[in-house]
Design a protein around this motif. Structure first.
Motif, PDB file in Angstrom:
ATOM      1  N   ASP A 248       0.823  -1.204   0.000  1.00  0.00           N
ATOM      2  CA  ASP A 248       0.000   0.000   0.000  1.00  0.00           C
ATOM      3  C   ASP A 248       0.859   1.258   0.000  1.00  0.00           C
ATOM      4  O   ASP A 248       0.440   2.298  -0.514  1.00  0.00           O
ATOM      5  N   THR A 273       1.665   3.960   5.528  1.00  0.00           N
ATOM      6  CA  THR A 273       0.618   3.220   6.225  1.00  0.00           C
ATOM      7  C   THR A 273       1.015   2.813   7.635  1.00  0.00           C
ATOM      8  O   THR A 273       0.169   2.628   8.477  1.00  0.00           O
ATOM      9  N   ARG A 497      -5.996  -4.003   2.938  1.00  0.00           N
ATOM     10  CA  ARG A 497      -5.791  -2.692   2.290  1.00  0.00           C
ATOM     11  C   ARG A 497      -4.348  -2.208   2.410  1.00  0.00           C
ATOM     12  O   ARG A 497      -3.949  -1.294   1.691  1.00  0.00           O
ATOM     13  N   HIS A 498      -3.562  -2.796   3.314  1.00  0.00           N
ATOM     14  CA  HIS A 498      -2.161  -2.422   3.481  1.00  0.00           C
ATOM     15  C   HIS A 498      -1.210  -3.366   2.744  1.00  0.00           C
ATOM     16  O   HIS A 498       0.007  -3.196   2.839  1.00  0.00           O
TER      17      HIS A 498
END
Length: 624
Positions: A248, A273, A497-498
């Protein structure tokens, strides 16, 4: 030891490994031992070759255009010999085969080592092609080292083919021959062939790729500062940058570079992140055809912007030290190469091997229980872990009450402080224990302060008997100090999402898990990458399962995905708006992206279609 005696010893070690729960004997090479364990975990058959077949593929792909001249040369050189040359793509699908002997050709047909079939390790077990692609390095498998008995008449050597510009593995080249003394020669020849194909790949690269590679080489020639080079379909990073960035982070830096790229040189601080920030010096790279991409010089801020939470990825409990090893750790059934994920996987594998009690943090759906199961299997044990859920209603809302009994803190134990049947401590103490066993307690945060001492005693008792104890949780439990003292190490599984860079590998692994026999079309991945995935890997698996079940071809196409994945709205929609969005997406997909045709079918104007697409953030793959 002569080759015949060696083969007998390997064969005996393989038979003993198949019949017992013990790891393979030390006489077996380490790489072969690891592959046997993965093969056994995947349930590979040992007397039949059952592999998927995919007759339709691109015979003019960039890989095959680069490999064909090399194959032609080798075919002329090896004519009449008992050596076969094979090229596969990065997923193990055989794309070309050249055989110099009819008898060997017939044997390879019988074991389905032919164009259109997949020789990935998860389908065939230990073999040269599968190991080279699984471990991303050259491999050799001799006779009885093959997991499947049908393959033990031949030996093979394989080497991965990497794109020399991006560094990504594009496929593998393999030499197979009847068992004999030609092993070392095969290893050298296959590596030379892989180098030749990689050189052809470089020469066929675009001018933009060459411009980016040259800029990257100049920037990294002197010094070791972190450098990242970003193109439309290309990412280059030196070791100083790669080890400190997640998938990410790459996306965030690409977005920042696109915003800064209008100026020849500029700088900006970007929040990553993990809570750190990095100072980015951005330079646009131009090629003969115009903009090729961006070159980023990175200066990391090593002072944390916030206190690092307890139990972060790769951390130890108090008294331990933080590990920095981010090399890939291929746990069976799991996928990913993101640095943060690699740290978590490697730590879990080490804890399983050394029987170190482990605490796994992470959001719901990130795969905490799957990580524990895979690490336990990777340690070479045959027994499945015992999994107990502290949030199970059978143990009561507080995680300790026996069924059909009102909770009373003074009645939770019987004589001599023994846990009552039906309680959570009783279930933990009743689980099979001892060396080679694992006990996984899900939702440790569901254990209340009143029950924490009894649960902690049960976990400690299991660990004392040699059981590998693991617990998962999304937040700190109520009885934090009492329970956390049961675990020597802790890791945090990163949310999906990371680690969006792992999406291609995750999609492939999940499609294999659901048994769909399908693959994902390239147009699907951009739609998956832009989602937030609040349900993490579990949500992704659910989406792929439904898409694979309803697909119209052998591949999952964009039209097979739910309408919500074709939109990128930033606000919650009402029920009516959701229905309108889904109807519009369905009409656009049915019309193959033709806005006018979709408008006619819906009875609205094309202007309205464009307006609604902007309002709902609807996009379609580029080919529509």
């Amino acid at each position: 030891m002569d080759s015949t005696a060696r083969e007998r010893n390997i064969a005996r070690a393989r038979l003993k490994f198949l019949q017992s729960a013990e790891p393979p004997a030390s006489v077996v090479p380490e790489k072969i031992r690891d592959s046997w364990q993965r093969s056994k975990h995947w349930g590979i058959g040992i007397d039949e070759v059952t592999v998927p077949y995919q007759p339709d593929y691109d015979r003019e792909s960039r890989l095959m255009r680069a490999a064909t001249p090399v194959l032609d040369r080798l075919e002329r050189t090896l004519a009449g010999s008992d050596v076969c040359v094979i090229v596969t793509d990065r997923k193990g699908w055989v794309r070309d085969r050249r055989v110099g002997e009819l008898r060997l050709s017939a044997h390879l047909d019988r074991v389905k080592l032919a164009p259109g079939f997949s020789y990935a390790e998860q389908f065939v077990g230990t073999n040269g092609i599968g190991m080279a692609l699984e471990e991303r390095r050259s491999s050799m498998v001799l006779g009885t080292e093959h997991f499947n008995e049908r393959l033990q008449k031949v030996s093979c050597a394989a080497s991965p083919i990497r794109n020399p510009i991006s560094g990504r593995v594009e496929g593998a080249i393999n030499l197979t021959c009847w068992n004999g003394p030609a092993g070392s020669l095969m290893a050298a020849l296959v590596q030379e062939a892989a180098d030749d194909v990689e050189r052809m790949l470089y020469e066929s690269g675009t001018t933009c790729e060459h411009a980016l590679l040259e800029a990257f080489r100049q920037a990294t020639h002197y010094g070791c500062r972190p450098v990242l080079c970003l193109g439309q379909d290309l990412l280059l990073a030196n070791s100083a940058a790669a080890g400190r960035l997640t998938g990410d982070d790459h996306r965030l830096l690409h977005e920042a570079a696109a915003e800064l790229g209008h100026a020849p040189r500029t700088r900006r601080r970007v929040q990553l992140t993990g809570g750190r920030s990095v100072l980015v010096r951005c330079r646009r790279v131009d090629g003969p055809a115009g903009k090729a991409g961006y070159l980023l010089d990175l200066t990391f801020d090593d002072a944390p912007t916030a206190e690092e939470p307890r139990g972060t990825a790769g951390s130890r409990a108090p008294g331990g030290s933080r590990g920095g090893d981010t090399r890939p750790c291929p746990l069976p059934g799991l996928a990913g190469a993101d640095p943060a994920w690699n740290t978590v996987a490697r730590t879990a594998a080490r804890c399983a091997r050394e029987r170190v009690p482990l605490l796994i943090y992470g959001e719901a759906g990130t795969g905490k229980a799957a990580l524990a199961r895979a690490a336990h299997a990777f340690a070479g044990t045959a027994s499945a872990p015992v999994v107990i859920d502290a949030a199970d209603p059978r143990y009561g809302a507080d995680g300790a009450t026996a069924p059909n009994r009102p909770y009373n803190a003074y009645e939770a134990t019987g004589p001599d402080d023994a846990p009552l049947p039906g309680s959570l401590p009783y279930a933990l103490r009743s689980a099979p224990a001892g060396p080679g066993r694992a006990l996984v307690l899900l939702h440790l945060d569901a254990v209340t302060t009143a029950r924490a001492p009894a649960v902690a005693q049960a976990l400690s008792a299991a660990a004392a008997r040699g059981t590998w104890t693991v617990a998962t949780l999304g937040r700190a439990p109520e009885g934090a100090d009492t329970l956390l003292r049961c675990f020597a190490e802790a890791v945090t599984v990163p949310p999906l999402r990371h680690r969006l860079a792992d999406l291609p590998a995750l999609v492939d692994a999940l499609l294999r898990r659901v048994g769909a026999g399908a693959e994902c079309s390239p147009e699907v991945l951009p739609l998956l990458r832009r989602q937030d995935w609040p349900g993490n890997v579990r949500q992704l698996e659910s989406v792929l399962r439904k898409a694979a079940a309803g697909r119209r071809t052998y591949r999952v196409e964009p039209r097979d995905l739910p309408p919500s994945l074709h939109a990128a709205g930033h606000r919650a929609l009402s029920g009516w708006e959701t229905a309108e969005r889904d109807t519009l997406v369905a009409a656009l997909l049915e019309a193959d992206g033709n806005k006018l045709l979709a408008a006619q079918r819906l009875g609205i104007s094309r202007t309205t279609v464009y307006r609604k697409m902007r309002a709902y953030g609807i996009t379609l793959p580029a080919h529509h």
